[in-house]
Motif scaffolding. Sequence first.
Motif, PDB file in Angstrom:
ATOM      1  N   LEU A 127       0.483  -1.191   0.118  1.00  0.00           N
ATOM      2  CA  LEU A 127       0.231  -0.247   0.100  1.00  0.00           C
ATOM      3  C   LEU A 127       0.287   1.361  -0.085  1.00  0.00           C
ATOM      4  CD1 LEU A 127      -2.420  -0.668   2.349  1.00  0.00           C
ATOM      5  CD2 LEU A 127      -2.996  -0.842   0.117  1.00  0.00           C
ATOM      6  N   ALA A 128       1.855   1.108   1.081  1.00  0.00           N
ATOM      7  CA  ALA A 128       3.244   2.406   0.954  1.00  0.00           C
ATOM      8  C   ALA A 128       3.295   2.591  -0.863  1.00  0.00           C
ATOM      9  CB  ALA A 128       4.124   1.697   1.982  1.00  0.00           C
ATOM     10  N   GLY A 129       3.588   1.885  -1.526  1.00  0.00           N
ATOM     11  CA  GLY A 129       4.588   1.703  -3.181  1.00  0.00           C
ATOM     12  C   GLY A 129       3.528   2.127  -3.707  1.00  0.00           C
ATOM     13  N   ALA A 130       1.784   1.377  -3.577  1.00  0.00           N
ATOM     14  CA  ALA A 130       1.078   2.512  -4.309  1.00  0.00           C
ATOM     15  C   ALA A 130       1.037   3.486  -4.236  1.00  0.00           C
ATOM     16  CB  ALA A 130      -0.150   1.808  -3.887  1.00  0.00           C
ATOM     17  N   ARG A 131       0.970   3.731  -2.722  1.00  0.00           N
ATOM     18  CA  ARG A 131       0.283   5.662  -2.576  1.00  0.00           C
ATOM     19  C   ARG A 131       1.230   6.373  -3.211  1.00  0.00           C
ATOM     20  NH1 ARG A 131      -0.442   3.382   2.770  1.00  0.00           N
ATOM     21  NH2 ARG A 131      -2.828   2.903   3.149  1.00  0.00           N
ATOM     22  N   SER A 132       2.760   5.953  -3.798  1.00  0.00           N
ATOM     23  CA  SER A 132       3.580   6.569  -4.200  1.00  0.00           C
ATOM     24  C   SER A 132       3.460   6.283  -5.475  1.00  0.00           C
ATOM     25  CB  SER A 132       5.166   6.552  -3.451  1.00  0.00           C
ATOM     26  OG  SER A 132       5.421   5.260  -3.703  1.00  0.00           O
ATOM     27  N   ILE A 182      -3.783  -3.071  -7.650  1.00  0.00           N
ATOM     28  CA  ILE A 182      -2.652  -2.871  -7.004  1.00  0.00           C
ATOM     29  C   ILE A 182      -4.103  -4.027  -5.663  1.00  0.00           C
ATOM     30  CG2 ILE A 182      -2.219  -2.097  -4.421  1.00  0.00           C
ATOM     31  CD1 ILE A 182      -0.878  -1.728  -6.433  1.00  0.00           C
ATOM     32  N   ALA A 183      -5.133  -3.185  -5.994  1.00  0.00           N
ATOM     33  CA  ALA A 183      -6.283  -4.281  -4.638  1.00  0.00           C
ATOM     34  C   ALA A 183      -6.246  -5.912  -5.243  1.00  0.00           C
ATOM     35  CB  ALA A 183      -7.777  -3.796  -4.766  1.00  0.00           C
ATOM     36  N   HIS A 184      -6.054  -6.063  -6.403  1.00  0.00           N
ATOM     37  CA  HIS A 184      -6.434  -6.989  -7.163  1.00  0.00           C
ATOM     38  C   HIS A 184      -5.009  -8.012  -6.547  1.00  0.00           C
ATOM     39  CE1 HIS A 184     -10.435  -7.788  -9.152  1.00  0.00           C
ATOM     40  NE2 HIS A 184     -10.113  -6.845  -8.785  1.00  0.00           N
ATOM     41  N   ALA A 185      -3.936  -7.616  -6.325  1.00  0.00           N
ATOM     42  CA  ALA A 185      -2.853  -8.024  -6.516  1.00  0.00           C
ATOM     43  C   ALA A 185      -2.318  -8.291  -5.142  1.00  0.00           C
ATOM     44  CB  ALA A 185      -1.604  -6.744  -6.509  1.00  0.00           C
ATOM     45  N   LEU A 186      -3.498  -7.217  -4.019  1.00  0.00           N
ATOM     46  CA  LEU A 186      -3.593  -7.617  -2.476  1.00  0.00           C
ATOM     47  C   LEU A 186      -3.797  -9.218  -2.657  1.00  0.00           C
ATOM     48  CD1 LEU A 186      -3.587  -3.774  -0.816  1.00  0.00           C
ATOM     49  CD2 LEU A 186      -1.815  -5.929  -0.778  1.00  0.00           C
ATOM     50  N   GLU A 187      -5.134  -9.022  -2.822  1.00  0.00           N
ATOM     51  CA  GLU A 187      -5.804 -10.259  -2.708  1.00  0.00           C
ATOM     52  C   GLU A 187      -5.374 -11.844  -3.093  1.00  0.00           C
ATOM     53  OE1 GLU A 187     -10.951  -9.271  -2.919  1.00  0.00           O
ATOM     54  OE2 GLU A 187      -9.841  -9.973  -4.965  1.00  0.00           O
ATOM     55  N   GLU A 188      -4.535 -11.324  -4.229  1.00  0.00           N
ATOM     56  CA  GLU A 188      -4.117 -12.466  -4.965  1.00  0.00           C
ATOM     57  C   GLU A 188      -2.853 -12.987  -3.662  1.00  0.00           C
ATOM     58  OE1 GLU A 188      -4.011 -16.074  -6.665  1.00  0.00           O
ATOM     59  OE2 GLU A 188      -5.435 -14.332  -7.319  1.00  0.00           O
ATOM     60  N   TYR A 189      -2.054 -11.843  -3.294  1.00  0.00           N
ATOM     61  CA  TYR A 189      -1.581 -12.811  -2.620  1.00  0.00           C
ATOM     62  C   TYR A 189      -1.576 -13.623  -1.478  1.00  0.00           C
ATOM     63  CZ  TYR A 189       2.080  -9.077  -4.934  1.00  0.00           C
ATOM     64  OH  TYR A 189       2.804  -8.393  -5.345  1.00  0.00           O
ATOM     65  N   GLY A 190      -2.554 -12.721  -1.373  1.00  0.00           N
ATOM     66  CA  GLY A 190      -2.874 -13.859   0.381  1.00  0.00           C
ATOM     67  C   GLY A 190      -3.519 -15.522  -0.284  1.00  0.00           C
ATOM     68  N   GLU A 191      -3.429 -15.773  -1.836  1.00  0.00           N
ATOM     69  CA  GLU A 191      -4.342 -17.121  -2.521  1.00  0.00           C
ATOM     70  C   GLU A 191      -2.937 -17.588  -2.205  1.00  0.00           C
ATOM     71  OE1 GLU A 191      -6.556 -17.790  -2.675  1.00  0.00           O
ATOM     72  OE2 GLU A 191      -8.287 -16.333  -2.895  1.00  0.00           O
ATOM     73  N   ARG A 192      -3.128 -19.152  -2.770  1.00  0.00           N
ATOM     74  CA  ARG A 192      -2.147 -20.245  -3.133  1.00  0.00           C
ATOM     75  C   ARG A 192      -1.307 -19.847  -4.426  1.00  0.00           C
ATOM     76  NH1 ARG A 192      -2.080 -24.096  -6.479  1.00  0.00           N
ATOM     77  NH2 ARG A 192      -4.357 -23.632  -6.653  1.00  0.00           N
ATOM     78  N   PRO A 193      -0.086 -19.835  -4.402  1.00  0.00           N
ATOM     79  CA  PRO A 193       0.667 -19.248  -5.045  1.00  0.00           C
ATOM     80  C   PRO A 193       0.564 -20.478  -6.783  1.00  0.00           C
ATOM     81  CG  PRO A 193       2.676 -18.757  -3.081  1.00  0.00           C
ATOM     82  CD  PRO A 193       1.073 -19.997  -3.027  1.00  0.00           C
ATOM     83  N   LEU A 194       0.409 -19.095  -7.452  1.00  0.00           N
ATOM     84  CA  LEU A 194       0.671 -19.810  -8.944  1.00  0.00           C
ATOM     85  C   LEU A 194      -0.571 -20.593  -8.936  1.00  0.00           C
ATOM     86  CD1 LEU A 194       4.349 -21.366  -9.360  1.00  0.00           C
ATOM     87  CD2 LEU A 194       3.076 -19.135 -10.367  1.00  0.00           C
ATOM     88  N   ARG A 195      -0.654 -20.098  -8.623  1.00  0.00           N
ATOM     89  CA  ARG A 195      -3.429 -21.148  -9.003  1.00  0.00           C
ATOM     90  C   ARG A 195      -3.157 -21.112  -9.895  1.00  0.00           C
ATOM     91  NH1 ARG A 195      -7.812 -18.777  -7.031  1.00  0.00           N
ATOM     92  NH2 ARG A 195      -7.354 -16.316  -7.071  1.00  0.00           N
ATOM     93  N   LEU A 196      -3.229 -20.129 -10.655  1.00  0.00           N
ATOM     94  CA  LEU A 196      -3.897 -19.130 -11.676  1.00  0.00           C
ATOM     95  C   LEU A 196      -2.398 -20.505 -13.326  1.00  0.00           C
ATOM     96  CD1 LEU A 196      -4.155 -15.733 -11.597  1.00  0.00           C
ATOM     97  CD2 LEU A 196      -5.626 -17.703 -11.198  1.00  0.00           C
ATOM     98  N   ARG A 197      -3.063 -21.075 -13.138  1.00  0.00           N
ATOM     99  CA  ARG A 197      -1.584 -21.965 -14.246  1.00  0.00           C
ATOM    100  C   ARG A 197      -2.872 -23.408 -14.806  1.00  0.00           C
ATOM    101  NH1 ARG A 197       0.099 -25.905 -17.486  1.00  0.00           N
ATOM    102  NH2 ARG A 197       2.363 -26.225 -17.390  1.00  0.00           N
TER     103      ARG A 197
END
Length: 439
Positions: free
Chosen positions: A178-183, A399-414
């Motif tokens: 979030l800090a990175g997104a705001r900048s 960024i909002a969707h990235a935050l959601e996806e970071y909380g999911e199982r990695p590489l699930r969109l394969r």
Amino acid sequence: MKDQAAPGEGPGATPERLSTRETAERLGVKPETVYAYVSRGQLSSRRAPGGRGSTFDAAEVDALARRSGRRASSPATGDLLFRTGITLIESDRYYFHGVDATALAGQYGYEEVAEWLWTGELRPGIRFSAPGEALAAARRAVDALPAHCGSTDRLRVAVVAASTTDPLRFDLSREAVLAGARSLIPTLVGALPPAAGSPSSGNGSAKETGGKGATLARQLWPKLTACPAEEPSIAVLDTALALLIDHDLAASTLAARVAASAHAHPYAVVSAGLGVLEGPLHGAASGLAHRMLAEVLERGSAAPVVADRLRAGHRIPGLGHRLYASEDPRAQALFALLAEVPQAASALAAARDVVTTTARHTPLHANVDLALAALSVSSGMAAEAGETVFAVARTAGWIAHALEEYGERPLRLRPSGQYEGPRPPQPLPLPPVTVGPSA
């Protein structure tokens, strides 16, 4: 903040209670972690009837999920239908965390709506600011591009340049992202060159950016047009940015989530979104509508313009949307605001003429691309201005969707490919026979 009304849900039914198992599933954690949240004061519990286990308030659990970025894991399949708590589109309306998005955009500025999307909390009056080092690097990179480059080219280069100045870009914790997104978002705006003829020192002066503490819309305005930044026009631009922040799993958002699924850092996630956004069927669609409206104004009527396009087998840009049976609610909101801007009258009339003329052939309603075109044409902007607005706005959604996806199982969109090539074993390919000159 545009006024003091706060979004939220009205009085309703008894709050939903969840069991420990349901709470753990919703948060994507183990049951023992739920009780750890209770011990830290992050969740409150209540004894279940009969004294068997605990129950938890569903709204409190959802708020914790948004803050922590933890989400219950989706099924490990190639199905691209997966859970999201960001945007809902139904019954010709769309909602951010359950709140009508057009109502939010009508009352709050872009930065405030972005915060709502990211955190589920309102921060009235929040402003985003660009770090000096990132902004300087982004401007140097953008200034080195050929003059013919478009705004999306510049934004992509600016993202990469800004990322190189951030050694913490690989920190995927919620606070760091979030800090990175705001900048990052104001850095992208600040890196764009001013529109031809707009007042600017060329060095990002207060005169160019609207001054310290200016809204993002006011900072973006001189990058789009040399026309004066009058309040009604700035309000339309600010609302357009807020309306375009997210729209469920559009193509660019899906690309951003795929990148996040691989735990790419947020700058790379935004780069993935920008790459898809440039397509003429997505972010660039408003440029086609801009050129059409300009031609309608030049020729004095939509009829010959529509006729020429249909004769050539081209679709009419700015009309129809697969998710809405009637007019796009984003277009409705922008048209209503543009009606209060005197210089937009002719562009609005041209847009209505296009809709009316096309309705004789097929009943299509205006979408947000036509509304963006009315804004850009009436404000003396270039045809690509709508694409620029779209890209800057949608960065917050990615960024909002990235935050959601970071909380999911990695590489699930394969997903798995369905192979349709030659079946093995095939013979090893041989190099072509070279015939030399005859003796």
